[in-house]
Design a protein around this motif. Structure first.
Motif, PDB file in Angstrom:
ATOM      1  N   ASP A 177       4.655  -9.949  -4.880  1.00  0.00           N
ATOM      2  CA  ASP A 177       4.774  -9.244  -3.630  1.00  0.00           C
ATOM      3  C   ASP A 177       4.643  -7.697  -3.497  1.00  0.00           C
ATOM      4  O   ASP A 177       4.998  -7.250  -1.954  1.00  0.00           O
ATOM      5  CB  ASP A 177       5.731  -9.852  -2.912  1.00  0.00           C
ATOM      6  CG  ASP A 177       7.102  -8.986  -3.138  1.00  0.00           C
ATOM      7  OD1 ASP A 177       7.065  -8.451  -4.790  1.00  0.00           O
ATOM      8  OD2 ASP A 177       8.614  -9.351  -2.853  1.00  0.00           O
ATOM      9  N   HIS A 178       3.854  -6.986  -4.111  1.00  0.00           N
ATOM     10  CA  HIS A 178       3.877  -6.081  -3.816  1.00  0.00           C
ATOM     11  C   HIS A 178       3.118  -5.350  -2.717  1.00  0.00           C
ATOM     12  O   HIS A 178       2.048  -6.298  -2.332  1.00  0.00           O
ATOM     13  CB  HIS A 178       2.869  -5.678  -4.951  1.00  0.00           C
ATOM     14  CG  HIS A 178       3.077  -3.390  -4.924  1.00  0.00           C
ATOM     15  ND1 HIS A 178       2.673  -2.536  -4.790  1.00  0.00           N
ATOM     16  CD2 HIS A 178       3.247  -2.947  -6.496  1.00  0.00           C
ATOM     17  CE1 HIS A 178       2.481  -1.613  -4.506  1.00  0.00           C
ATOM     18  NE2 HIS A 178       2.983  -1.445  -5.542  1.00  0.00           N
ATOM     19  N   PRO A 179       2.989  -4.505  -1.392  1.00  0.00           N
ATOM     20  CA  PRO A 179       2.523  -4.104  -0.561  1.00  0.00           C
ATOM     21  C   PRO A 179       0.521  -3.904  -1.308  1.00  0.00           C
ATOM     22  O   PRO A 179      -0.127  -4.635   0.499  1.00  0.00           O
ATOM     23  CB  PRO A 179       3.189  -2.695  -0.347  1.00  0.00           C
ATOM     24  CG  PRO A 179       4.730  -3.051  -0.515  1.00  0.00           C
ATOM     25  CD  PRO A 179       4.354  -4.003  -1.882  1.00  0.00           C
ATOM     26  N   ALA A 180       0.231  -3.760  -2.173  1.00  0.00           N
ATOM     27  CA  ALA A 180      -0.672  -3.156  -2.446  1.00  0.00           C
ATOM     28  C   ALA A 180      -1.569  -4.717  -2.636  1.00  0.00           C
ATOM     29  O   ALA A 180      -2.384  -4.908  -1.991  1.00  0.00           O
ATOM     30  CB  ALA A 180      -0.776  -2.452  -3.454  1.00  0.00           C
ATOM     31  N   LEU A 181      -1.378  -5.395  -2.933  1.00  0.00           N
ATOM     32  CA  LEU A 181      -1.312  -6.835  -2.897  1.00  0.00           C
ATOM     33  C   LEU A 181      -1.987  -7.989  -2.375  1.00  0.00           C
ATOM     34  O   LEU A 181      -3.013  -8.766  -1.721  1.00  0.00           O
ATOM     35  CB  LEU A 181      -0.971  -8.286  -4.089  1.00  0.00           C
ATOM     36  CG  LEU A 181      -0.552  -6.631  -5.400  1.00  0.00           C
ATOM     37  CD1 LEU A 181       0.035  -7.827  -6.823  1.00  0.00           C
ATOM     38  CD2 LEU A 181      -2.140  -6.579  -5.912  1.00  0.00           C
ATOM     39  N   VAL A 182      -0.566  -7.620  -0.836  1.00  0.00           N
ATOM     40  CA  VAL A 182      -0.217  -8.406  -0.119  1.00  0.00           C
ATOM     41  C   VAL A 182      -1.157  -8.329   1.318  1.00  0.00           C
ATOM     42  O   VAL A 182      -2.487  -8.646   1.097  1.00  0.00           O
ATOM     43  CB  VAL A 182       0.410  -8.543   0.346  1.00  0.00           C
ATOM     44  CG1 VAL A 182       1.439  -9.011   1.730  1.00  0.00           C
ATOM     45  CG2 VAL A 182       1.397  -8.758  -0.005  1.00  0.00           C
ATOM     46  N   GLU A 183      -1.865  -6.379   0.875  1.00  0.00           N
ATOM     47  CA  GLU A 183      -3.260  -5.961   1.605  1.00  0.00           C
ATOM     48  C   GLU A 183      -3.838  -6.642   1.610  1.00  0.00           C
ATOM     49  O   GLU A 183      -5.496  -6.733   2.570  1.00  0.00           O
ATOM     50  CB  GLU A 183      -2.567  -4.606   1.944  1.00  0.00           C
ATOM     51  CG  GLU A 183      -1.650  -4.077   2.430  1.00  0.00           C
ATOM     52  CD  GLU A 183      -0.799  -2.249   2.587  1.00  0.00           C
ATOM     53  OE1 GLU A 183      -2.491  -1.687   1.667  1.00  0.00           O
ATOM     54  OE2 GLU A 183      -0.071  -1.787   3.228  1.00  0.00           O
ATOM     55  N   ALA A 184      -4.092  -6.760  -0.066  1.00  0.00           N
ATOM     56  CA  ALA A 184      -6.089  -7.200  -0.748  1.00  0.00           C
ATOM     57  C   ALA A 184      -6.182  -8.037  -0.730  1.00  0.00           C
ATOM     58  O   ALA A 184      -6.761  -8.333  -1.872  1.00  0.00           O
ATOM     59  CB  ALA A 184      -5.866  -5.680  -1.130  1.00  0.00           C
ATOM     60  N   ALA A 192      -6.145   1.244  -4.550  1.00  0.00           N
ATOM     61  CA  ALA A 192      -4.620   0.580  -4.210  1.00  0.00           C
ATOM     62  C   ALA A 192      -3.844   1.303  -4.616  1.00  0.00           C
ATOM     63  O   ALA A 192      -2.915   1.421  -5.141  1.00  0.00           O
ATOM     64  CB  ALA A 192      -4.243  -0.370  -3.790  1.00  0.00           C
ATOM     65  N   PHE A 193      -4.307   1.053  -6.562  1.00  0.00           N
ATOM     66  CA  PHE A 193      -4.152   1.537  -8.042  1.00  0.00           C
ATOM     67  C   PHE A 193      -3.537   3.213  -7.915  1.00  0.00           C
ATOM     68  O   PHE A 193      -3.137   4.187  -7.631  1.00  0.00           O
ATOM     69  CB  PHE A 193      -5.551   1.355  -8.866  1.00  0.00           C
ATOM     70  CG  PHE A 193      -4.964   1.540 -10.614  1.00  0.00           C
ATOM     71  CD1 PHE A 193      -3.951   0.467 -11.166  1.00  0.00           C
ATOM     72  CD2 PHE A 193      -5.020   2.772 -10.721  1.00  0.00           C
ATOM     73  CE1 PHE A 193      -3.548   1.145 -11.937  1.00  0.00           C
ATOM     74  CE2 PHE A 193      -5.332   3.364 -11.532  1.00  0.00           C
ATOM     75  CZ  PHE A 193      -3.735   2.088 -13.303  1.00  0.00           C
ATOM     76  N   LEU A 194      -4.464   4.090  -7.056  1.00  0.00           N
ATOM     77  CA  LEU A 194      -4.623   6.168  -7.734  1.00  0.00           C
ATOM     78  C   LEU A 194      -3.227   5.593  -5.819  1.00  0.00           C
ATOM     79  O   LEU A 194      -2.734   6.963  -6.315  1.00  0.00           O
ATOM     80  CB  LEU A 194      -5.664   6.492  -7.279  1.00  0.00           C
ATOM     81  CG  LEU A 194      -7.039   5.635  -7.685  1.00  0.00           C
ATOM     82  CD1 LEU A 194      -8.191   6.281  -7.413  1.00  0.00           C
ATOM     83  CD2 LEU A 194      -6.411   6.540  -8.907  1.00  0.00           C
ATOM     84  N   SER A 241      10.415  -2.035  -7.793  1.00  0.00           N
ATOM     85  CA  SER A 241      10.266  -0.794  -7.410  1.00  0.00           C
ATOM     86  C   SER A 241       7.960  -1.590  -6.693  1.00  0.00           C
ATOM     87  O   SER A 241       7.905  -2.603  -6.846  1.00  0.00           O
ATOM     88  CB  SER A 241       9.716   0.606  -8.308  1.00  0.00           C
ATOM     89  OG  SER A 241       9.216   0.405  -9.448  1.00  0.00           O
ATOM     90  N   ASP A 242       7.949  -0.589  -6.263  1.00  0.00           N
ATOM     91  CA  ASP A 242       6.787  -0.439  -5.831  1.00  0.00           C
ATOM     92  C   ASP A 242       5.951   0.139  -7.641  1.00  0.00           C
ATOM     93  O   ASP A 242       4.465   0.369  -7.018  1.00  0.00           O
ATOM     94  CB  ASP A 242       5.518  -0.397  -4.657  1.00  0.00           C
ATOM     95  CG  ASP A 242       6.276  -0.905  -3.321  1.00  0.00           C
ATOM     96  OD1 ASP A 242       6.794  -2.138  -3.460  1.00  0.00           O
ATOM     97  OD2 ASP A 242       6.511  -0.325  -2.178  1.00  0.00           O
ATOM     98  N   MET A 243       6.652   0.745  -8.123  1.00  0.00           N
ATOM     99  CA  MET A 243       5.152   0.745  -9.376  1.00  0.00           C
ATOM    100  C   MET A 243       4.881   0.123  -9.763  1.00  0.00           C
ATOM    101  O   MET A 243       5.122  -1.456  -9.675  1.00  0.00           O
ATOM    102  CB  MET A 243       6.379   1.975  -9.850  1.00  0.00           C
ATOM    103  CG  MET A 243       7.019   3.755  -9.726  1.00  0.00           C
ATOM    104  SD  MET A 243       8.012   3.951 -10.867  1.00  0.00           S
ATOM    105  CE  MET A 243       9.284   3.669 -10.903  1.00  0.00           C
ATOM    106  N   ILE A 244       3.351   0.960 -10.768  1.00  0.00           N
ATOM    107  CA  ILE A 244       2.995   0.049 -11.710  1.00  0.00           C
ATOM    108  C   ILE A 244       3.112   0.398 -13.274  1.00  0.00           C
ATOM    109  O   ILE A 244       3.214   1.548 -13.538  1.00  0.00           O
ATOM    110  CB  ILE A 244       1.325  -0.029 -11.037  1.00  0.00           C
ATOM    111  CG1 ILE A 244       1.512  -0.905  -9.624  1.00  0.00           C
ATOM    112  CG2 ILE A 244       0.298  -0.557 -11.874  1.00  0.00           C
ATOM    113  CD1 ILE A 244      -0.460  -0.494  -8.277  1.00  0.00           C
ATOM    114  N   VAL A 245       2.456  -0.149 -13.869  1.00  0.00           N
ATOM    115  CA  VAL A 245       2.417   0.102 -14.965  1.00  0.00           C
ATOM    116  C   VAL A 245       1.476  -0.514 -16.107  1.00  0.00           C
ATOM    117  O   VAL A 245       0.748  -1.818 -15.839  1.00  0.00           O
ATOM    118  CB  VAL A 245       3.730  -0.029 -16.312  1.00  0.00           C
ATOM    119  CG1 VAL A 245       3.830  -2.341 -16.618  1.00  0.00           C
ATOM    120  CG2 VAL A 245       3.778   0.830 -17.159  1.00  0.00           C
ATOM    121  N   ALA A 246       0.434   0.257 -16.589  1.00  0.00           N
ATOM    122  CA  ALA A 246      -0.500  -0.572 -17.532  1.00  0.00           C
ATOM    123  C   ALA A 246      -0.284  -0.019 -19.593  1.00  0.00           C
ATOM    124  O   ALA A 246       0.265   0.782 -19.252  1.00  0.00           O
ATOM    125  CB  ALA A 246      -1.788   0.296 -17.735  1.00  0.00           C
TER     126      ALA A 246
END
Length: 305
Positions: A177-184, A192-194, A241-246
């Motif tokens: 449910d991350h905002p970046a995914l919801v918007e896209a 969004a990644f950056l 959180s809204d953080m991302i990990v690779a």
């Protein structure tokens, strides 16, 4: 210097002294008295015209000359042991031995449950000492402190052996449910990644990753908010959180199942990478060592290919 005038036992003592970096510990390892090992060190110093070991604030340290001798002496002793050792068969069902494996927690999570399962069935008295692979892993193997290294490799010393275990690729772990995914509509775009804060997994605790190198090539960068050596911690941070990990896709998929996270391809081209197993020349012909590494290679081929 004529080889016929040298007591070849001194090479065995030199190997122990350089491995243990302590007269007392070397004596214990060789099962001789400390005065006898001290005498061997005096003879080595006279033979080589070099102090061999010198006392420093951090303990006894080898000289540059001694360090240059360490690898060839170990290789020579290994070849000699192989040549004269009796050709004994290895019986895994009754063998008792402790093997030390240097490995990242990512590779351990992917591989070691399968290896332990095999050992329980085939070699129940073989034990594993599983340690985190650090920046000195190669030196630990050369000093005889560890048996195997499982990791991504760059250039290894010429006397090392290695074998590929499996391939993997990088993936992004993110809240569903991350905002970046919801918007896209569920897509992770480069923009969004950056725009997000990132967690960087780094074995050294500093530096950049291949992702950052690729971004830098196109004049871009990302914001890294957390650096860690651990592969388990980031999933908890991402979930809250809204953080991302690779991280490698194999462990990303496993972690996502337990925390309701999404696993997505990074929005940039990244090469796949190989995980391998490496070992030193001293153990290459050891029958028990050979049996275990062949089983590890076989397990990886059967379960991870």
């Amino acid at each position: 210097m004529n080889i016929r005038d040298i007591d070849l036992n001194l090479l065995v003592f030199l190997d122990a002294l350089l491995r243990e970096r302590s007269v007392t510990k070397a004596a214990l390892a060789m099962d001789i008295s400390q005065p006898a090992m001290s005498n061997a060190l005096r003879r080595l110093r006279k033979l080589l015209g070099d102090p061999v070991l010198v006392r420093t604030a951090s303990g006894m340290q080898p000289t540059d000359r001694a360090l240059k001798l360490q690898r060839p002496v170990r290789n020579a002793l290994a070849q000699l042991e192989t040549a004269i050792a009796p050709n004994r068969a290895f019986e895994p069902a009754t063998a008792e031995r402790l093997f030390t494996v240097l490995i990242t927690d990512y590779a351990a999570s992917v591989l070691m449950p399968h290896v332990v399962s095999v050992l329980e069935r085939e070699a129940p008295n073989i034990a594993l000492n599983i340690l985190s692979a650090g920046s000195d892993a190669i030196d630990q193997i050369e000093r005889g402190e560890a048996d195997f290294l499982v990791n991504r490799f760059g250039k290894l010393p010429a006397n090392f052996h290695q074998h590929k275990l499996w391939s993997d690729r990088m993936a992004c772990l993110i809240r569903k449910d991350h905002p970046a995914l919801v918007e896209a509509d569920g897509e992770l775009t480069l923009e969004a990644f950056l725009a997000q804060k990132h967690i960087l997994i780094t074995q050294t605790g500093v530096g950049l990753s291949r992702i950052d190198e690729v971004l830098a090539d196109s004049g871009k960068s990302r914001q890294i908010s957390v650096l860690t050596r651990h592969y388990q911690l980031p999933r908890e941070l991402v979930a809250n959180s809204d953080m991302i990990v690779a991280l490698p896709a194999r462990i990303a998929r496993y972690q996502a199942r337990h925390l309701g996270l999404a696993v997505l391809d990074p929005p940039l081209e990244l090469p796949a990478f190989d995980i391998g197993i490496a070992w030193g020349a001293l153990d290459h012909h050891d029958v028990a060592h050979r049996w275990l590494r062949e089983r590890i290679i076989g397990v990886a081929r059967e379960t991870l290919s």
